[in-house]
Design an enzyme around this catalytic site. Structure first.
Site, PDB file in Angstrom:
ATOM      1  N   ASN A 100      38.935 -44.835 -15.470  1.00 37.44           N
ATOM      2  CA  ASN A 100      38.138 -45.285 -16.669  1.00 37.44           C
ATOM      3  C   ASN A 100      36.739 -44.421 -16.731  1.00 37.44           C
ATOM      4  O   ASN A 100      36.491 -44.126 -17.894  1.00 37.44           O
ATOM      5  CB  ASN A 100      37.363 -46.704 -16.254  1.00 37.44           C
ATOM      6  CG  ASN A 100      36.980 -46.557 -14.698  1.00 37.44           C
ATOM      7  OD1 ASN A 100      37.628 -46.342 -13.712  1.00 37.44           O
ATOM      8  ND2 ASN A 100      35.603 -47.039 -14.344  1.00 37.44           N
TER       9      ASN A 100
ATOM     10  N   HIS B 251      35.804 -53.900  -6.585  1.00 35.59           N
ATOM     11  CA  HIS B 251      36.062 -54.481  -8.223  1.00 35.59           C
ATOM     12  C   HIS B 251      36.886 -55.643  -8.317  1.00 35.59           C
ATOM     13  O   HIS B 251      37.112 -56.288  -9.029  1.00 35.59           O
ATOM     14  CB  HIS B 251      36.814 -53.241  -8.771  1.00 35.59           C
ATOM     15  CG  HIS B 251      35.927 -52.224  -9.222  1.00 35.59           C
ATOM     16  ND1 HIS B 251      36.119 -50.989  -8.174  1.00 35.59           N
ATOM     17  CD2 HIS B 251      34.899 -51.952 -10.084  1.00 35.59           C
ATOM     18  CE1 HIS B 251      35.218 -50.093  -8.956  1.00 35.59           C
ATOM     19  NE2 HIS B 251      34.445 -50.568  -9.803  1.00 35.59           N
TER      20      HIS B 251
ATOM     21  N   ASP C 284      39.084 -48.579  -6.170  1.00 43.11           N
ATOM     22  CA  ASP C 284      38.301 -49.482  -5.550  1.00 43.11           C
ATOM     23  C   ASP C 284      37.628 -48.606  -3.983  1.00 43.11           C
ATOM     24  O   ASP C 284      36.943 -48.925  -3.258  1.00 43.11           O
ATOM     25  CB  ASP C 284      39.033 -50.580  -4.819  1.00 43.11           C
ATOM     26  CG  ASP C 284      38.262 -51.881  -5.518  1.00 43.11           C
ATOM     27  OD1 ASP C 284      37.122 -51.825  -6.402  1.00 43.11           O
ATOM     28  OD2 ASP C 284      38.760 -52.876  -5.408  1.00 43.11           O
TER      29      ASP C 284
END
Ligand SMILES: *[C@@H]1O[C@H](CO)[C@@H](O)[C@H](O)[C@H]1NC(C)=O
Length: 255
Positions: free
Chosen positions: A114, A217, A244
């Protein structure tokens, strides 16, 4: 008559474009005993800071010991916001000049995370980077045939709806992704097709986001709903992810 052929031509073109297969790369096994070893790293590009250099040093030692064939990167390759362009020196500062150990001078296979989508996402996919450092190969989704194992790399960021609906103060580079729905549908179809046809002893899938996680997350619901059933139906041995920033090893209690 002419019009009918035109329509058939268009249908054929459409079919060809949506059924485009994932790119496939051959990774020969480097060890005489026929076994396969590789390292996996994710969420790393910090210009050596945040202990990136220390981790790179240890990777070098372990890579040597295991005689690895290649390295997998699960994305978030460059913090905080990916690369600004193909010429961004973060590429050298966070990759070339950090992973300097002998054993890490192998092919790297990377997906986007992301954070990579918050910069010029296409820069990381550029053949120019492969010229700057021949170890680098980053694509959205692709297949690595490592003889013993078939590894399918999946671009998971577009699955996460909140990046589209509620991007907060981030801007995401959705070129080549939008519109999201057909992108995901085609990708899932390609993944399913590849897995169904795979005859490899080990089927491995790699993505940036966790499917399940007890970390910061948590689960990625979109992947639980859409990707997990495909992995289960096709007997995928394991799924590897980053995102994570913790170490988790989960087993499926269904099987
Ligand atoms: C680097 O690692 C050390 C040892 O684990 C830790 O104490 C330190 O907080 C880490 N530094 C950063 C910036 O994360």
């Amino acid at each position: 008559m002419g019009r009918q052929w035109l329509i058939w031509g268009m249908v054929l073109l459409w079919f060809v474009s949506v059924s485009a297969e994932l790119g496939r790369f051959e990774q020969p096994i480097n060890k005489v005993d026929g076994s396969l070893s590789f390292l996996v790293v994710g969420d790393w590009g910090r210009r050596g800071a945040f202990n990136q250099s220390q981790v790179a040093f240890q990777m070098g030692k372990v890579g040597e010991k295991l005689d690895i064939g290649f390295v997998v990167s699960t994305g978030d390759n460059f913090y905080d916001n990916g690369l600004t362009s193909e010429l961004d020196t973060a590429f050298q500062d966070s990759f070339t000049n950090v992973y300097t150990a002998n054993s890490l001078q192998k092919q790297w296979y990377s997906v986007l995370g992301n954070h990579d989508y918050r910069g010029d996402a296409e820069a990381q996919l550029s053949p120019l980077l492969r010229q700057i450092d021949t170890r680098w190969l980053c694509l959205r989704s692709f297949i690595v045939n490592a003889e013993l194992a078939e590894i399918i790399f999946v671009d998971t960021t577009p699955f996460v709806e909140t990046y589209f609906l509620d991007p907060e103060d981030h801007t995401y580079d959705w070129r080549g992704v939008s519109p999201r729905k057909p992108y995901i549908t085609n990708l899932l179809k390609d993944v399913e097709c590849t897995l169904r046809e795979s005859t490899a002893k080990w089927k491995i899938v790699v993505g940036h986001h966790a499917i399940r996680s007890v970390g910061h997350h948590g689960d990625t619901q979109e992947l639980v709903t859409h990707l997990l059933p495909i992995l289960k139906a096709n007997n995928v041995d394991f799924y590897i992810n980053g995102h994570d920033h913790c170490l988790e090893h989960m087993s499926d209690t269904d099987r």
